[in-house]
Design a protein around this motif. Structure first.
Motif, PDB file in Angstrom:
ATOM      1  N   ASN A   1       0.825  -1.200   0.000  1.00  0.00           N
ATOM      2  CA  ASN A   1       0.000   0.000   0.000  1.00  0.00           C
ATOM      3  C   ASN A   1       0.866   1.259   0.000  1.00  0.00           C
ATOM      4  N   ALA A   2       0.225   2.393   0.094  1.00  0.00           N
ATOM      5  CA  ALA A   2       0.951   3.657  -0.018  1.00  0.00           C
ATOM      6  C   ALA A   2       1.963   3.837   1.110  1.00  0.00           C
ATOM      7  N   LEU A   3       1.626   3.400   2.318  1.00  0.00           N
ATOM      8  CA  LEU A   3       2.553   3.525   3.443  1.00  0.00           C
ATOM      9  C   LEU A   3       3.756   2.606   3.277  1.00  0.00           C
ATOM     10  N   HIS A   4       3.542   1.424   2.730  1.00  0.00           N
ATOM     11  CA  HIS A   4       4.670   0.541   2.449  1.00  0.00           C
ATOM     12  C   HIS A   4       5.652   1.214   1.491  1.00  0.00           C
ATOM     13  N   TYR A   5       5.093   1.773   0.424  1.00  0.00           N
ATOM     14  CA  TYR A   5       5.965   2.353  -0.602  1.00  0.00           C
ATOM     15  C   TYR A   5       6.644   3.627  -0.101  1.00  0.00           C
ATOM     16  N   ALA A   6       5.917   4.453   0.619  1.00  0.00           N
ATOM     17  CA  ALA A   6       6.515   5.672   1.160  1.00  0.00           C
ATOM     18  C   ALA A   6       7.609   5.328   2.161  1.00  0.00           C
ATOM     19  N   SER A   7       7.424   4.272   2.935  1.00  0.00           N
ATOM     20  CA  SER A   7       8.450   3.857   3.890  1.00  0.00           C
ATOM     21  C   SER A   7       9.680   3.324   3.163  1.00  0.00           C
ATOM     22  N   SER A   8       9.486   2.554   2.104  1.00  0.00           N
ATOM     23  CA  SER A   8      10.621   2.031   1.354  1.00  0.00           C
ATOM     24  C   SER A   8      11.415   3.137   0.682  1.00  0.00           C
ATOM     25  N   MET A   9      10.736   4.246   0.349  1.00  0.00           N
ATOM     26  CA  MET A   9      11.406   5.398  -0.256  1.00  0.00           C
ATOM     27  C   MET A   9      12.037   6.309   0.797  1.00  0.00           C
ATOM     28  N   GLY A  10      11.727   6.081   2.072  1.00  0.00           N
ATOM     29  CA  GLY A  10      12.230   6.975   3.118  1.00  0.00           C
ATOM     30  C   GLY A  10      11.605   8.351   3.052  1.00  0.00           C
ATOM     31  N   TYR A  11      10.381   8.429   2.555  1.00  0.00           N
ATOM     32  CA  TYR A  11       9.698   9.701   2.332  1.00  0.00           C
ATOM     33  C   TYR A  11       8.911  10.053   3.597  1.00  0.00           C
ATOM     34  N   VAL A  12       9.561  10.775   4.507  1.00  0.00           N
ATOM     35  CA  VAL A  12       8.981  11.052   5.817  1.00  0.00           C
ATOM     36  C   VAL A  12       7.734  11.919   5.697  1.00  0.00           C
ATOM     37  N   GLU A  13       7.767  12.926   4.849  1.00  0.00           N
ATOM     38  CA  GLU A  13       6.626  13.841   4.712  1.00  0.00           C
ATOM     39  C   GLU A  13       5.382  13.111   4.226  1.00  0.00           C
ATOM     40  N   ALA A  14       5.568  12.175   3.281  1.00  0.00           N
ATOM     41  CA  ALA A  14       4.427  11.399   2.784  1.00  0.00           C
ATOM     42  C   ALA A  14       3.892  10.473   3.871  1.00  0.00           C
ATOM     43  N   VAL A  15       4.785   9.874   4.660  1.00  0.00           N
ATOM     44  CA  VAL A  15       4.344   8.989   5.737  1.00  0.00           C
ATOM     45  C   VAL A  15       3.514   9.763   6.760  1.00  0.00           C
ATOM     46  N   LYS A  16       3.945  10.971   7.097  1.00  0.00           N
ATOM     47  CA  LYS A  16       3.169  11.794   8.039  1.00  0.00           C
ATOM     48  C   LYS A  16       1.766  12.056   7.499  1.00  0.00           C
ATOM     49  N   PHE A  17       1.687  12.422   6.230  1.00  0.00           N
ATOM     50  CA  PHE A  17       0.376  12.715   5.623  1.00  0.00           C
ATOM     51  C   PHE A  17      -0.496  11.469   5.583  1.00  0.00           C
ATOM     52  N   LEU A  18       0.087  10.331   5.208  1.00  0.00           N
ATOM     53  CA  LEU A  18      -0.694   9.102   5.097  1.00  0.00           C
ATOM     54  C   LEU A  18      -1.135   8.587   6.460  1.00  0.00           C
TER      55      LEU A  18
END
Length: 730
Positions: A278-295
């Motif tokens: 899901n989106a959180l899995h992918y954002a975590s694999s990218m190290g995208y902290v801002e996206a993880v916060k939003f999700l």
């Protein structure tokens, strides 16, 4: 002109204007291609410039034609279409079959007219030859694909689509519908019109599983096309089978588009990707902290979902060693012991197995109540985090774990192995793999694959239930090359912190000298012989340079006395041979050089002597020759030190002389310690190697570990300092 046998061409021109007919090559090519229509077209164009009628009579019964076969379009006709010259175009088309004329890429006349925006010819062809409306080129493009790419949808095209609505959903070879091409090219008006005709087209997937909505996100919302696509109301059925637009926004690291999707289509945030999760899995694999916060704020349920490998998003954050992501997850879900992946591993298991030292140290600093269930928890194989760190040779994660007193170091897994037992086993495997060649390793892998994929002899004819197969025996997971340095370093760490107490004499009992093989013995003899000869050559040349050293010493003493502007300067002008210090240095250099020369020569003779005697004496001869060659190298280094002292003696480079003496002294001590190993027998050397290797690996690890931590801390401090200074200046 070449004779055309039974064919005759009669041309009647109603004018005195003479036009030269086609050349022999052109006519022969046309007749060889058996294309009467193309010949008529070319002949007509050649005469039509004078605006006189041309009549061409060909005995068609002698040249059979195939009306189903396409004919290459003449370049003049192509130019008329491009210029939208409807008058000339009509006069040309009346004598041909326009539905059979194509370009080299398979485009029909209508494709070309639409591509150039020739509205008059487009209207004429659509009315006179309706079969061209659904015709396709070599790439299976319809006229609507062409119109979408060029960004021109005329009134005629709109009318045609109204009467043929299937054109909106027809796919080309790439699986693209016209809306795909319009989004790729960024034609906003065409996109808006196509979406109005069929809103569901925005969610159709091509052969790469990308929808027009996904492409709009991937292009960064080019020309604000994404806004139009997000405003439509249609079912997401087809979109769920393709790639998620949310994943595209995360891949582009575009938080603006991600928020836009969350505001207008929040349902898209929950979409899954088979490979990416899901989106959180992918954002975590990218190290995208801002996206993880939003999700986490808009899609918190995604943190409780597993991906295809059975990991939660917080496990992915631990895999990439992102402390910031772990902190964000812990803010929303402060109960890490509840997140177990498919192998019953918690976040400390995952971080330790992947060698993510920063995350391991961060977890160990959390509240005691939170991390107490994690420290010694066992996965489905009975492995604790320390077991997994040791098994993977991850020294950076094993070090903080084994030094934590709360971690049990002697706990055993399902195979009755402690972490130290695993470290010993892994180090032995690493040594075996290191000593093997690439061909031997490939053969081992081949045997392993055959053993895991081939049933036993007694079960060859039995059906195998794929659901009952042991997934743990997958070759890609069990067989892998180990990191030699990582395995040995991890063993050294556990040797000092988790080794069972054993008496020292066990090292001497277990360490038995292994005699080298015949090939190794031969190789060692050859290498030692080359080194001995090289040392002999260097020391011989050094003896030849002795007169130059004396002259250098004499000149140094002479220059030293010249600087003393006293009455006794001439009286004390002695040579180096008369000076006690200079004479001692030269004598010392000469003695060491001669000893090194003779020692290396004797070693070379002994090594040559082994070829004439019993091979059983070779190991002893190698050890004795190594002792002599090592001594020769040792004496050669000392001789060099004397030579440098002679060169600097009496000079004004006092600081340089001191530096050279200090450095030379340090290296002299190091050489002396290293030379001791040459003196000892091979069996004793193996025992010392077994004892000292732990200290060598451990000290090197400590140096790299703490120096790297210090460097990263300094860089983070500099980064935070710059950020704070920038905010203050703003």
């Amino acid at each position: 002109m070449e004779s055309l046998s039974t064919q005759s061409i009669s041309t009647q021109v109603k004018s005195n204007f003479h036009i030269t007919l086609y050349s022999t090559e052109m006519l022969s090519i046309l007749f060889k291609q058996r294309s009467i229509q193309l010949l008529q077209t070319h002949l007509f164009f050649s005469f039509s410039f004078a605006m006189y009628p041309v009549e061409i009579n060909i005995q068609a019964n002698l040249i059979p034609t195939n009306e189903d076969q396409n004919v290459m379009m003449d370049r003049f006709l192509y130019e008329y279409v491009m210029k939208d010259n409807i008058v000339t175009f009509k006069s040309c088309v009346e004598r041909h079959l326009p539905d059979k004329l194509v370009t080299p890429s398979g485009n029909s006349l209508l494709h070309v007219a639409v591509g150039y925006g020739s509205d008059k010819i487009t209207t004429y062809l659509a009315a006179e030859f309706p079969s061209l409306i659904t015709s396709r080129n070599d790439q299976e493009d319809t006229i609507l694909h062409v119109a979408a790419r060029v960004g021109k949808v005329s009134h005629t095209i709109k009318t045609l689509v109204g009467s043929n609505p299937s054109l909106v959903k027809l796919e080309n070879r790439k699986g693209n519908i016209p809306l795909h091409d319009a989004v790729i090219k960024g034609h906003k008006e065409v996109v808006a019109w196509l979406v109005c005709k069929d809103p569901g087209a925005a969610y159709c997937n091509n052969k790469t599983h990308k929808s027009p909505l996904y492409l709009a996100v991937e292009s960064g919302n080019k020309n604000d096309i994404l806004d139009d696509l997000l405003n439509i109301e249609a079912s997401f059925g087809a979109l769920q089978k393709g790639k998620s637009p949310v994943h595209a926004a995360i891949e582009q690291r575009n938080i603006g588009i991600l928020k836009k999707i969350g505001d207008q289509k929040p349902e898209l945030l929950s979409f899954h990707d088979k490979e990416l999760g899901n989106a959180l899995h992918y954002a975590s694999s990218m190290g995208y902290v801002e996206a993880v916060k939003f999700l986490l704020q808009n899609f918190p349920d995604g943190a409780n979902e597993r991906d295809e490998e059975g990991n939660y998003p917080i496990h992915i954050a631990c895999k990439i060693d992102s402390v910031d992501l772990v902190k964000e997850y812990m803010k929303v879900f402060p109960y890490p012991n509840e997140f177990l992946n498919a192998q019953a591993q918690n976040i400390l298991h995952v971080a330790a197995e992947n060698g993510q030292g920063k995350v391991v140290r961060h977890i160990l600093k959390l509240d005691k109540k939170l991390i107490k269930p994690l420290l010694n928890a066992m996965d489905e194989d009975g492995n604790t985090p320390l077991h997994l760190a040791t098994q993977s040779g991850q020294s950076e994660s094993a070090f903080p774990l084994v030094r934590d007193r709360r971690v049990e170091r002697s706990i055993v897994n399902n195979k009755n192995k402690t972490p130290y037992d695993i470290a010993e086993d892994q180090s032995k495997i690493a040594v075996e793999q290191y000593e093997k060649t690439a061909e031997m390793l490939a053969e081992d892998r081949k045997q392993f694959d055959s053993n895991n994929n081939t049933p036993a002899d007694g079960n060859l004819h039995k059906a195998v239930d794929p659901k009952k197969q042991d997934k743990k025996k997958a070759p890609s997971r069990d067989y892998k090359l180990l990191d030699y340095y990582g395995a040995m370093t991890t063993l050294s760490i556990l040797y000092f912190h988790a080794r069972p107490k054993k008496p020292l004499f066990e090292h001497f009992q277990n360490a038995q000298g292994k005699p080298p093989r015949k090939e190794e013995t031969k190789s060692r003899i050859e290498n030692l012989l080359v080194i001995a000869v090289l040392v002999a050559g260097v020391t011989f040349s050094g003896a030849i340079q002795l007169p130059q050293l004396k002259s250098i010493s004499n000149s140094n003493d002479q220059n030293h006395h010249d600087t003393n502007i006293t009455s006794t300067a001439f009286h004390n002008n002695n040579t180096a041979s008369d000076s006690p210090t200079g004479s001692s240095l030269v004598d010392g250099y000469l003695c060491l050089d001669v000893l090194a020369l003779n020692t290396s020569v004797v070693a070379a003779i002994i090594l040559l002597w082994t070829n004439l005697n019993d091979v059983k004496f070779a190991p002893f001869v190698i050890w004795f020759s190594s002792l002599m060659v090592g001594g020769a190298i040792y004496m050669m280094c000392l001789a060099f030190f004397f030579a440098v002292s002679i060169a600097l003696g009496g000079s004004d480079y006092g600081v340089l002389a001191i530096i050279i003496i200090v450095v030379g002294g340090v290296f002299f001590v190091a050489q002396t310690l290293l030379y001791i190993q040459w003196i000892l027998p091979p069996s004793v050397n193996q025992i010392l190697e077994g004892i000292l290797s732990y200290h060598v690996y451990y000290l090197s690890f400590l140096f790299l570990f703490y120096s790297w931590r210090w460097l990263t801390d300094k860089l983070s401090e500099l980064k935070s300092g710059r950020a704070s200074s920038g905010s203050n200046s703003g």
